[in-house]
Motif scaffolding. Structure first.
Motif, PDB file in Angstrom:
ATOM      1  N   PRO A  21       0.827  -1.216   0.000  1.00  0.00           N
ATOM      2  CA  PRO A  21       0.000   0.000   0.000  1.00  0.00           C
ATOM      3  C   PRO A  21       0.860   1.263   0.000  1.00  0.00           C
ATOM      4  CG  PRO A  21       0.097  -0.941   2.197  1.00  0.00           C
ATOM      5  CD  PRO A  21       0.804  -1.912   1.304  1.00  0.00           C
ATOM      6  N   ARG A  22       0.314   2.318  -0.574  1.00  0.00           N
ATOM      7  CA  ARG A  22       1.030   3.589  -0.620  1.00  0.00           C
ATOM      8  C   ARG A  22       0.645   4.462   0.576  1.00  0.00           C
ATOM      9  NH1 ARG A  22       4.249   4.791  -4.515  1.00  0.00           N
ATOM     10  NH2 ARG A  22       4.242   3.578  -6.456  1.00  0.00           N
ATOM     11  N   ILE A  23       1.638   5.157   1.102  1.00  0.00           N
ATOM     12  CA  ILE A  23       1.392   6.103   2.193  1.00  0.00           C
ATOM     13  C   ILE A  23       0.405   7.170   1.720  1.00  0.00           C
ATOM     14  CG2 ILE A  23       2.453   7.865   3.654  1.00  0.00           C
ATOM     15  CD1 ILE A  23       3.155   5.077   4.502  1.00  0.00           C
ATOM     16  N   GLY A  24      -0.573   7.467   2.551  1.00  0.00           N
ATOM     17  CA  GLY A  24      -1.575   8.477   2.216  1.00  0.00           C
ATOM     18  C   GLY A  24      -2.814   7.919   1.557  1.00  0.00           C
ATOM     19  N   THR A  25      -2.855   6.593   1.317  1.00  0.00           N
ATOM     20  CA  THR A  25      -4.032   5.993   0.682  1.00  0.00           C
ATOM     21  C   THR A  25      -4.859   5.221   1.706  1.00  0.00           C
ATOM     22  OG1 THR A  25      -2.857   3.965   0.061  1.00  0.00           O
ATOM     23  CG2 THR A  25      -2.839   5.782  -1.519  1.00  0.00           C
ATOM     24  N   THR A  26      -6.128   5.010   1.352  1.00  0.00           N
ATOM     25  CA  THR A  26      -7.064   4.255   2.186  1.00  0.00           C
ATOM     26  C   THR A  26      -7.495   3.005   1.433  1.00  0.00           C
ATOM     27  OG1 THR A  26      -7.867   6.300   3.197  1.00  0.00           O
ATOM     28  CG2 THR A  26      -9.273   4.361   3.403  1.00  0.00           C
ATOM     29  N   GLU A  27      -7.475   1.865   2.113  1.00  0.00           N
ATOM     30  CA  GLU A  27      -7.836   0.608   1.477  1.00  0.00           C
ATOM     31  C   GLU A  27      -8.822  -0.160   2.344  1.00  0.00           C
ATOM     32  OE1 GLU A  27      -3.633  -0.275  -0.916  1.00  0.00           O
ATOM     33  OE2 GLU A  27      -4.377  -1.729   0.543  1.00  0.00           O
ATOM     34  N   VAL A  28      -9.566  -1.055   1.697  1.00  0.00           N
ATOM     35  CA  VAL A  28     -10.374  -2.052   2.399  1.00  0.00           C
ATOM     36  C   VAL A  28      -9.568  -3.344   2.410  1.00  0.00           C
ATOM     37  CG1 VAL A  28     -12.460  -3.459   2.338  1.00  0.00           C
ATOM     38  CG2 VAL A  28     -12.588  -1.027   1.787  1.00  0.00           C
TER      39      VAL A  28
ATOM     40  N   VAL B  12     -12.291  -4.419   6.858  1.00  0.00           N
ATOM     41  CA  VAL B  12     -11.872  -3.265   7.642  1.00  0.00           C
ATOM     42  C   VAL B  12     -11.378  -2.175   6.701  1.00  0.00           C
ATOM     43  CG1 VAL B  12     -11.242  -4.777   9.563  1.00  0.00           C
ATOM     44  CG2 VAL B  12      -9.456  -3.967   7.993  1.00  0.00           C
ATOM     45  N   LEU B  13     -11.470  -0.950   7.197  1.00  0.00           N
ATOM     46  CA  LEU B  13     -11.060   0.227   6.436  1.00  0.00           C
ATOM     47  C   LEU B  13      -9.870   0.850   7.149  1.00  0.00           C
ATOM     48  CD1 LEU B  13     -11.945   2.107   4.036  1.00  0.00           C
ATOM     49  CD2 LEU B  13     -13.304   3.380   5.706  1.00  0.00           C
ATOM     50  N   THR B  14      -8.743   1.013   6.447  1.00  0.00           N
ATOM     51  CA  THR B  14      -7.561   1.575   7.087  1.00  0.00           C
ATOM     52  C   THR B  14      -6.851   2.538   6.142  1.00  0.00           C
ATOM     53  OG1 THR B  14      -5.536   1.021   8.311  1.00  0.00           O
ATOM     54  CG2 THR B  14      -6.008  -0.283   6.361  1.00  0.00           C
ATOM     55  N   ARG B  15      -6.212   3.529   6.748  1.00  0.00           N
ATOM     56  CA  ARG B  15      -5.442   4.517   5.994  1.00  0.00           C
ATOM     57  C   ARG B  15      -3.991   4.424   6.441  1.00  0.00           C
ATOM     58  NH1 ARG B  15      -6.304   8.765   2.755  1.00  0.00           N
ATOM     59  NH2 ARG B  15      -4.851  10.529   2.785  1.00  0.00           N
ATOM     60  N   PHE B  16      -3.087   4.343   5.498  1.00  0.00           N
ATOM     61  CA  PHE B  16      -1.666   4.175   5.791  1.00  0.00           C
ATOM     62  C   PHE B  16      -1.003   5.550   5.833  1.00  0.00           C
ATOM     63  CE2 PHE B  16      -3.343   0.467   3.711  1.00  0.00           C
ATOM     64  CZ  PHE B  16      -2.936  -0.553   4.557  1.00  0.00           C
TER      65      PHE B  16
END
Length: 508
Positions: free
Chosen positions: A419-426, A475-479
């Motif tokens: 995942p990229r920093i600043g992005t939100t993923e499920v 789950v929803l998370t932001r890196f």
């Protein structure tokens, strides 16, 4: 539930097609409410409710400056009086189990120097910490003993000899965190022997609330253990160093310890208390309920989760708590008559593990300026509109007898996601069996269970979620902030040690 039903449920819950050719897991395990196998003590069990509840000592900084508090901890063997009239050799942070509590301030850096005086390598993970990768406790970032280690150990990714400084920026909300050993393949044995402690974070938002403070703000580390005939900790270690095959599904003990004491008693005032519940057991789940229940409504008012305060309080008659989860609750003992004894029960089992501790309402101090606020936190939840993608992680037993994620046993340096920093993923977790799934670096919010709403215990910011047999949780998370290697794994420590971990690599 048969295998085909499990497959259909897991696939339907995730909204995807059937994964894999089959689930190499017995029907009995799929239907089991308990994760693990009981190891019985060989010594006489102590009587319940005979010892006072210990409160872990708060560690004092060895020095401070304008921006940082500095601490020192030595990991060593200590003889502890856990059972009456005898001592048990424990692996301890300083000289106690749990280890000393570290209290940090949000936005103020904490540096902890760990010295290893144990005969084995160690790794320290701040569970729930928003931490740079070199200080997160990667499972091969060993602190080696001063001497006597095989040469191969020196080839680990980022090992040091003797001591290591862990730097924690503390750019995170007030929350109940904990620190524990995270050595690859040996976490279960190390935590069982005592390597766990609280790390509390405070901030201005929390300070402004009328919550119980001081001696009425109590961390409760709940663990289960078994003892050998010589009163040492009994744990089924294989010749290879990990757990024996019979116990690869998890190790359960028959003695319940709270803050390191068997079935202790807290003498409480008739007033409100804040209880910081931590399940630090290797594999055991608990369904915690007060007995008797107080008159006039639910006994447990949840105010916080793994990642800090909830938006609003939530009332429960009982709480299900899986390994590594934290629940902060308020209990009003003023609703009981003075002289009442209130047991904290575990409703999931019978026998010795069905009771946890007791509160005796014998104090006379009714002074209490605390309250349960209608609004606890203004933290802004993540939005699904921000999502850039969805990833699926399948947790199951592999064909070689190892627990796997996406059919791969753990291999350091092999990321399953970037995942990229600043992005939100499920992130979607699918299981065949019971797995408490923990994600390092950032907290997350539970979106769904089996394509339905989150469960009653999923509210708030989480870093560990209990995924049920043949189930799926999204789950929803932001890196944010830190690029590098982090871990996704099952927090049943025997599953973790038997390879149910995966790297993910955050990219700037």
């Amino acid at each position: 539930m048969n295998r085909r039903s499990a497959l259909r449920l897991g696939a339907a819950a995730a909204g995807i097609g059937v994964v894999g050719a089959g689930w190499p897991m017995s029907h009995a395990l799929l239907g089991s409410a308990e994760s693990g196998r009981l190891i019985r003590s060989e010594t006489k069990l102590p009587a319940r409710y005979q010892v006072p509840l210990p409160i872990p000592e708060q560690l004092t900084p060895v020095s401070t400056d304008a921006h940082t508090d500095y601490y020192e901890i030595t990991q060593q063997v200590t003889q502890l009086r856990i059972l009456p009239e005898t001592t048990t050799a424990a692996w301890t942070y300083n000289t106690s189990f749990p280890g000393p509590t570290i209290a940090s301030r949000s936005g103020r850096r904490t540096v902890v120097r760990h010295r290893n005086a144990l005969p084995v390598p160690v790794v320290v993970h701040l569970h729930g910490g928003h931490t740079p990768p070199d200080h997160d406790g990667y499972p091969t970032d060993f602190i080696l003993p001063q001497a006597g280690q095989p040469a191969a150990m020196d080839m680990a990714r980022n090992s040091v000899v003797g001591q290591r400084e862990y730097v924690y920026p503390m750019d995170q909300r007030a929350a109940t965190l904990w620190y524990h050993d995270h050595r690859m393949g040996y976490t279960g044995a190390a935590v069982w022997r005592g390597l766990a402690g609280f790390h509390l974070v405070h901030d201005d938002e929390e300070d402004a609330l009328p919550l119980p403070r001081g001696f009425r703000d109590i961390p409760l580390m709940i663990t289960d253990r078994a003892f050998a005939a010589d009163d040492s900790f009994r744990y089924p270690v294989a010749d290879s160093g990990g757990v024996t095959g019979d116990y690869m599904n998890g190790v359960l003990g028959d003695v319940i310890l709270v803050n390191g004491a068997p079935w202790p008693v807290l003498q409480a005032d008739p007033a409100r208390y804040r209880l910081r519940l931590l399940n630090a057991s290797n594999a055991r789940r608990y369904r915690l309920q007060l007995d008797p229940q107080p008159p006039g409504g639910s006994a447990l008012v949840q105010i916080g989760s793994d990642g800090g305060l909830l938006a609003r309080p939530v009332s429960h008659d009982f709480i299900d708590i899986a390994p590594a989860e934290r629940f902060e609750v308020m209990v009003d003992f003023g609703r009981y008559q003075r002289g009442t004894s209130v047991r904290l029960l575990n409703l999931l089992v019978t026998g010795s593990a069905a009771e946890v501790m007791r509160f005796d309402i014998v104090g006379a101090d009714r002074s209490d300026d605390s309250a349960i606020p209608e609004r606890l936190s203004t933290s802004i939840p993540l939005s699904r509109e921000q999502v850039v993608g969805t990833r699926t992680f399948l947790f199951r037993l592999g064909r070689r007898g190892l627990w796997t994620i996406n059919d791969l046993p753990y291999q350091p340096g092999r990321p399953l996601a970037r995942p990229r920093i600043g992005t939100t993923e499920v992130w979607r977790f699918i299981t065949e069996f019971h797995h408490p799934v923990h994600v390092h670096l950032n907290s997350f919010q539970v979106l769904s269970r089996n394509n339905r709403a989150p469960g009653r215990f999923d509210v708030g910011w989480k870093d560990t979620v209990d995924v049920r047999p043949a189930g799926a949780v999204e789950v929803l998370t932001r890196f944010t902030d830190y690029a590098g290697s982090y871990l996704l794994h099952c927090h049943n420590l025997e599953h973790e040690d038997m390879a149910m971990m995966a790297d993910f690599l955050t990219i700037a």
